[in-house]
Design a protein around this motif. Structure first.
Motif, PDB file in Angstrom:
ATOM      1  N   MET A  16     -19.876  -9.166  15.590  1.00  0.00           N
ATOM      2  CA  MET A  16     -18.790 -10.044  15.981  1.00  0.00           C
ATOM      3  C   MET A  16     -19.078 -10.629  17.363  1.00  0.00           C
ATOM      4  N   LEU A  17     -18.813 -11.906  17.539  1.00  0.00           N
ATOM      5  CA  LEU A  17     -18.964 -12.522  18.854  1.00  0.00           C
ATOM      6  C   LEU A  17     -17.755 -12.172  19.708  1.00  0.00           C
ATOM      7  N   TRP A  18     -17.926 -12.033  20.993  1.00  0.00           N
ATOM      8  CA  TRP A  18     -16.819 -11.689  21.889  1.00  0.00           C
ATOM      9  C   TRP A  18     -16.068 -12.907  22.384  1.00  0.00           C
ATOM     10  N   GLN A  19     -16.549 -14.097  22.097  1.00  0.00           N
ATOM     11  CA  GLN A  19     -15.828 -15.324  22.417  1.00  0.00           C
ATOM     12  C   GLN A  19     -16.182 -16.366  21.367  1.00  0.00           C
ATOM     13  N   VAL A  20     -15.357 -17.397  21.261  1.00  0.00           N
ATOM     14  CA  VAL A  20     -15.668 -18.477  20.325  1.00  0.00           C
ATOM     15  C   VAL A  20     -16.914 -19.203  20.815  1.00  0.00           C
ATOM     16  N   PRO A  21     -17.694 -19.799  19.927  1.00  0.00           N
ATOM     17  CA  PRO A  21     -18.963 -20.420  20.315  1.00  0.00           C
ATOM     18  C   PRO A  21     -18.838 -21.538  21.340  1.00  0.00           C
ATOM     19  N   TRP A  22     -17.683 -22.194  21.451  1.00  0.00           N
ATOM     20  CA  TRP A  22     -17.542 -23.292  22.404  1.00  0.00           C
ATOM     21  C   TRP A  22     -17.024 -22.833  23.760  1.00  0.00           C
ATOM     22  N   THR A  45     -18.058 -24.775  12.743  1.00  0.00           N
ATOM     23  CA  THR A  45     -17.045 -25.103  11.743  1.00  0.00           C
ATOM     24  C   THR A  45     -16.709 -23.910  10.849  1.00  0.00           C
ATOM     25  N   ALA A  46     -17.495 -22.838  10.930  1.00  0.00           N
ATOM     26  CA  ALA A  46     -17.249 -21.648  10.117  1.00  0.00           C
ATOM     27  C   ALA A  46     -16.594 -20.530  10.932  1.00  0.00           C
ATOM     28  N   VAL A  47     -16.041 -20.862  12.101  1.00  0.00           N
ATOM     29  CA  VAL A  47     -15.431 -19.866  12.985  1.00  0.00           C
ATOM     30  C   VAL A  47     -13.914 -19.973  12.904  1.00  0.00           C
ATOM     31  N   LEU A  48     -13.242 -18.844  12.737  1.00  0.00           N
ATOM     32  CA  LEU A  48     -11.783 -18.786  12.742  1.00  0.00           C
ATOM     33  C   LEU A  48     -11.340 -18.069  14.013  1.00  0.00           C
ATOM     34  N   PRO A  49     -10.858 -18.806  15.024  1.00  0.00           N
ATOM     35  CA  PRO A  49     -10.399 -18.146  16.243  1.00  0.00           C
ATOM     36  C   PRO A  49      -9.110 -17.378  15.976  1.00  0.00           C
ATOM     37  N   VAL A  50      -9.021 -16.177  16.508  1.00  0.00           N
ATOM     38  CA  VAL A  50      -7.837 -15.334  16.354  1.00  0.00           C
ATOM     39  C   VAL A  50      -7.355 -14.940  17.740  1.00  0.00           C
ATOM     40  N   VAL A  51      -6.058 -15.065  17.969  1.00  0.00           N
ATOM     41  CA  VAL A  51      -5.464 -14.691  19.248  1.00  0.00           C
ATOM     42  C   VAL A  51      -4.472 -13.568  19.000  1.00  0.00           C
ATOM     43  N   MET A  52      -4.598 -12.503  19.785  1.00  0.00           N
ATOM     44  CA  MET A  52      -3.649 -11.391  19.690  1.00  0.00           C
ATOM     45  C   MET A  52      -2.816 -11.360  20.966  1.00  0.00           C
ATOM     46  N   ILE A  53      -1.524 -11.225  20.810  1.00  0.00           N
ATOM     47  CA  ILE A  53      -0.608 -11.176  21.953  1.00  0.00           C
ATOM     48  C   ILE A  53      -0.019  -9.776  22.012  1.00  0.00           C
TER      49      ILE A  53
END
Length: 65
Positions: A16-22, A45-53
């Motif tokens: 798993m990457l620790w940050q989005v590619p951009w 385009t194959a990345v789904l960013p997820v944010v946890m609060i």
């Protein structure tokens, strides 16, 4: 580095990457126009960013100020 996962590898696509590619704190319009050092060989385009609060009610209150 936070979220260290030993099997993370952009070359093999495992883990798993620790940050989005951009980039971690970049605006969303950077997507497909910019690549962070860890995301150069990643299909953005194959990345789904997820944010946890952690505290949604506290966060919502701070956003309404």
């Amino acid at each position: 580095m936070n979220c260290r996962i030993p099997t993370t590898s952009a070359k093999t696509g495992k883990g798993m990457l620790w940050q989005v590619p951009w980039g971690k704190h970049s605006p969303v319009w950077y997507r497909t126009r910019h690549a962070a050092p860890t995301g150069k060989n990643v299909n953005q385009t194959a990345v789904l960013p997820v944010v946890m609060i952690k505290d949604p009610l506290g966060w919502m209150g701070s956003m309404c100020r």
